[in-house]
Design a protein around this motif. Sequence first.
Motif, mmCIF file in Angstrom:
data_model
loop_
_atom_site.group_PDB
_atom_site.id
_atom_site.type_symbol
_atom_site.label_atom_id
_atom_site.label_comp_id
_atom_site.label_asym_id
_atom_site.label_seq_id
_atom_site.Cartn_x
_atom_site.Cartn_y
_atom_site.Cartn_z
ATOM 1 N N ARG A 31 0.838 -1.206 0.000
ATOM 2 C CA ARG A 31 0.000 0.000 0.000
ATOM 3 C C ARG A 31 0.873 1.257 0.000
ATOM 4 N NH1 ARG A 31 -2.012 -3.601 3.667
ATOM 5 N NH2 ARG A 31 -4.149 -4.374 3.369
ATOM 6 N N ASP A 32 1.926 1.238 0.817
ATOM 7 C CA ASP A 32 2.814 2.391 0.902
ATOM 8 C C ASP A 32 3.618 2.567 -0.383
ATOM 9 O OD1 ASP A 32 2.062 2.930 3.588
ATOM 10 O OD2 ASP A 32 3.342 1.275 4.228
ATOM 11 N N LEU A 33 3.991 1.452 -1.000
ATOM 12 C CA LEU A 33 4.698 1.550 -2.273
ATOM 13 C C LEU A 33 3.829 2.225 -3.328
ATOM 14 C CD1 LEU A 33 6.695 -1.750 -2.968
ATOM 15 C CD2 LEU A 33 7.592 0.558 -2.647
ATOM 16 N N ILE A 34 2.581 1.863 -3.346
ATOM 17 C CA ILE A 34 1.660 2.479 -4.311
ATOM 18 C C ILE A 34 1.491 3.962 -4.002
ATOM 19 C CG2 ILE A 34 -0.738 2.523 -5.088
ATOM 20 C CD1 ILE A 34 -0.737 -0.535 -4.748
ATOM 21 N N ASN A 35 1.374 4.309 -2.725
ATOM 22 C CA ASN A 35 1.227 5.719 -2.351
ATOM 23 C C ASN A 35 2.445 6.551 -2.742
ATOM 24 O OD1 ASN A 35 -1.338 5.394 -1.282
ATOM 25 N ND2 ASN A 35 -0.564 4.925 0.780
ATOM 26 N N CYS A 36 3.621 5.897 -2.736
ATOM 27 C CA CYS A 36 4.832 6.613 -3.126
ATOM 28 C C CYS A 36 4.765 7.120 -4.570
ATOM 29 C CB CYS A 36 6.055 5.701 -2.965
ATOM 30 S SG CYS A 36 6.576 5.488 -1.250
ATOM 31 N N SER A 44 8.055 7.769 -7.673
ATOM 32 C CA SER A 44 7.222 6.963 -8.553
ATOM 33 C C SER A 44 8.077 5.994 -9.353
ATOM 34 C CB SER A 44 6.412 7.857 -9.494
ATOM 35 O OG SER A 44 5.633 7.076 -10.374
ATOM 36 N N GLN A 45 9.195 6.484 -9.845
ATOM 37 C CA GLN A 45 10.090 5.616 -10.612
ATOM 38 C C GLN A 45 10.716 4.545 -9.723
ATOM 39 O OE1 GLN A 45 12.747 8.590 -12.159
ATOM 40 N NE2 GLN A 45 11.563 8.875 -14.061
ATOM 41 N N LEU A 46 11.193 4.960 -8.538
ATOM 42 C CA LEU A 46 11.847 4.008 -7.651
ATOM 43 C C LEU A 46 10.876 2.956 -7.106
ATOM 44 C CD1 LEU A 46 14.235 6.345 -5.628
ATOM 45 C CD2 LEU A 46 14.855 4.731 -7.429
ATOM 46 N N SER A 47 9.650 3.353 -6.785
ATOM 47 C CA SER A 47 8.682 2.399 -6.221
ATOM 48 C C SER A 47 8.209 1.388 -7.262
ATOM 49 C CB SER A 47 7.476 3.135 -5.629
ATOM 50 O OG SER A 47 6.798 3.865 -6.633
ATOM 51 N N HIS A 49 10.441 -0.106 -9.079
ATOM 52 C CA HIS A 49 11.612 -0.986 -9.244
ATOM 53 C C HIS A 49 11.159 -2.433 -9.018
ATOM 54 C CE1 HIS A 49 15.803 -2.012 -9.414
ATOM 55 N NE2 HIS A 49 15.819 -2.498 -8.174
ATOM 56 N N ASP A 50 11.290 -3.255 -10.039
ATOM 57 C CA ASP A 50 10.643 -4.572 -10.036
ATOM 58 C C ASP A 50 11.020 -5.461 -8.852
ATOM 59 O OD1 ASP A 50 8.700 -6.133 -11.444
ATOM 60 O OD2 ASP A 50 10.323 -7.498 -11.972
ATOM 61 N N PRO A 51 12.301 -5.536 -8.444
ATOM 62 C CA PRO A 51 12.631 -6.414 -7.308
ATOM 63 C C PRO A 51 11.879 -6.077 -6.022
ATOM 64 C CG PRO A 51 14.625 -5.839 -8.510
ATOM 65 C CD PRO A 51 13.524 -4.992 -9.078
ATOM 66 N N LEU A 52 11.416 -4.823 -5.878
ATOM 67 C CA LEU A 52 10.647 -4.462 -4.685
ATOM 68 C C LEU A 52 9.343 -5.251 -4.603
ATOM 69 C CD1 LEU A 52 11.024 -0.560 -4.671
ATOM 70 C CD2 LEU A 52 12.170 -2.190 -3.155
ATOM 71 N N TRP A 53 8.785 -5.633 -5.755
ATOM 72 C CA TRP A 53 7.482 -6.297 -5.786
ATOM 73 C C TRP A 53 7.599 -7.809 -5.666
ATOM 74 C CZ3 TRP A 53 3.133 -3.626 -5.257
ATOM 75 C CH2 TRP A 53 3.233 -2.233 -5.416
ATOM 76 N N ARG A 54 8.818 -8.312 -5.764
ATOM 77 C CA ARG A 54 9.027 -9.755 -5.636
ATOM 78 C C ARG A 54 8.579 -10.247 -4.262
ATOM 79 N NH1 ARG A 54 13.277 -12.833 -3.619
ATOM 80 N NH2 ARG A 54 13.639 -14.851 -4.672
#
Length: 415
Positions: A31-36, A44-47, A49-54
């Motif tokens: 949720r916080d990643l999406i809010n970023c 927005s670009q950093l959040s 970053h694909d490995p964060l969603w793994r």
Amino acid sequence: MAAMETETAPLTLESLPTDPLLLILSFLDYRDLINCCYVSRRLSQLSSHDPLWRRHCKKYWLISEEEKTQKNQCWKSLFIDTYSDVGRYIDHYAAIKKAWDDLKKYLEPRCPRMVLSLKEGAREEDLDAVEAQIGCKLPDDYRCSYRIHNGQKLVVPGLLGSMALSNHYRSEDLLDVDTAAGGFQQRQGLKYCLPLTFCIHTGLSQYIAVEAAEGRNKNEVFYQCPDQMARNPAAIDMFIIGATFTDWFTSYVKNVVSGGFPIIRDQIFRYVHDPECVATTGDITVSVSTSFLPELSSVHPPHYFFTYRIRIEMSKDALPEKACQLDSRYWRITNAKGDVEEVQGPGVVGEFPIISPGRVYEYTSCTTFSTTSGYMEGYYTFHFLYFKDKIFNVAIPRFHMACPTFRVSIARLVS
């Protein structure tokens, strides 16, 4: 020389290095990643970053590296696509999906017919239609499970376990949602209760209360127990076996996949074995597992029915001359009030088994208590085959039996 003043540029989000920011973002929930994404262009670009969603794909959806490769999608895309499908169940999905995966993996080599009887998952619109039909909301964890598997075909053996005695047999199927909706109860005593399982031999069902009514808590799972002495048909007591669907289903799966419930001839038998219920006398080991049978029990009058399964095994390292035959049994049966009954008789279940090195003999029997719990202990008397005049006793470990928590019907309490 005049002192030189240096101007320090103000610290901004854009001036921070990437790696520390990514490390910070790695601790955020989805949720916080999406809010970023709405804070700044850089965040927005950093959040994204694909490995964060793994981590989130694995934590919430149990998506493996192999599945990602097969679907040929990035982690963020996989998370979003899965969320769009089953996002309302995000608090339940991982626990329910893991239970289903563990159960199928365990049963496939042992009970393949049972796994083949499972139905494909229901659609959201199917579950919505059932809610409209019964006029009640289904628990989200129940819906989540039925999105994965919509119950099973009405076959034997049933996914929710079997029980077999000399004159009694039970095997419970997990109902699909349409069949369950057809059995939805509005009558007094079972108001707002939905059947989860069904046994075609006994008519037995386990129910879930989709609303709080008649003294039941919402989402409780139970076996019904009609009051045999009440004139009011609404007087139905309940043996509670789960506070929620998740509690009920995951507890059952844990017992199965841990080997706690034995699998005999492609069926799951719901005997519970206490590791301490084992006794060894010489080369012979006796172990006991027990099960409570709600369909043969009642709260009023108090009658609690238990079955037990006994395994007698001689060590494979025993000498051949240690072969022996069981002659008789002795039981000391004690209920919760301390009342003691002693039973002695020839053989076991009409048999006089011979035990030799490496051989196992198993049998089932049953007992009843007028109290909610009790225990049994005793010994078997054997004679050696090669020295028939030499007899000895083999200890049966003490084993306890207790019925599940139950709640008395309010119809009886107010009458």
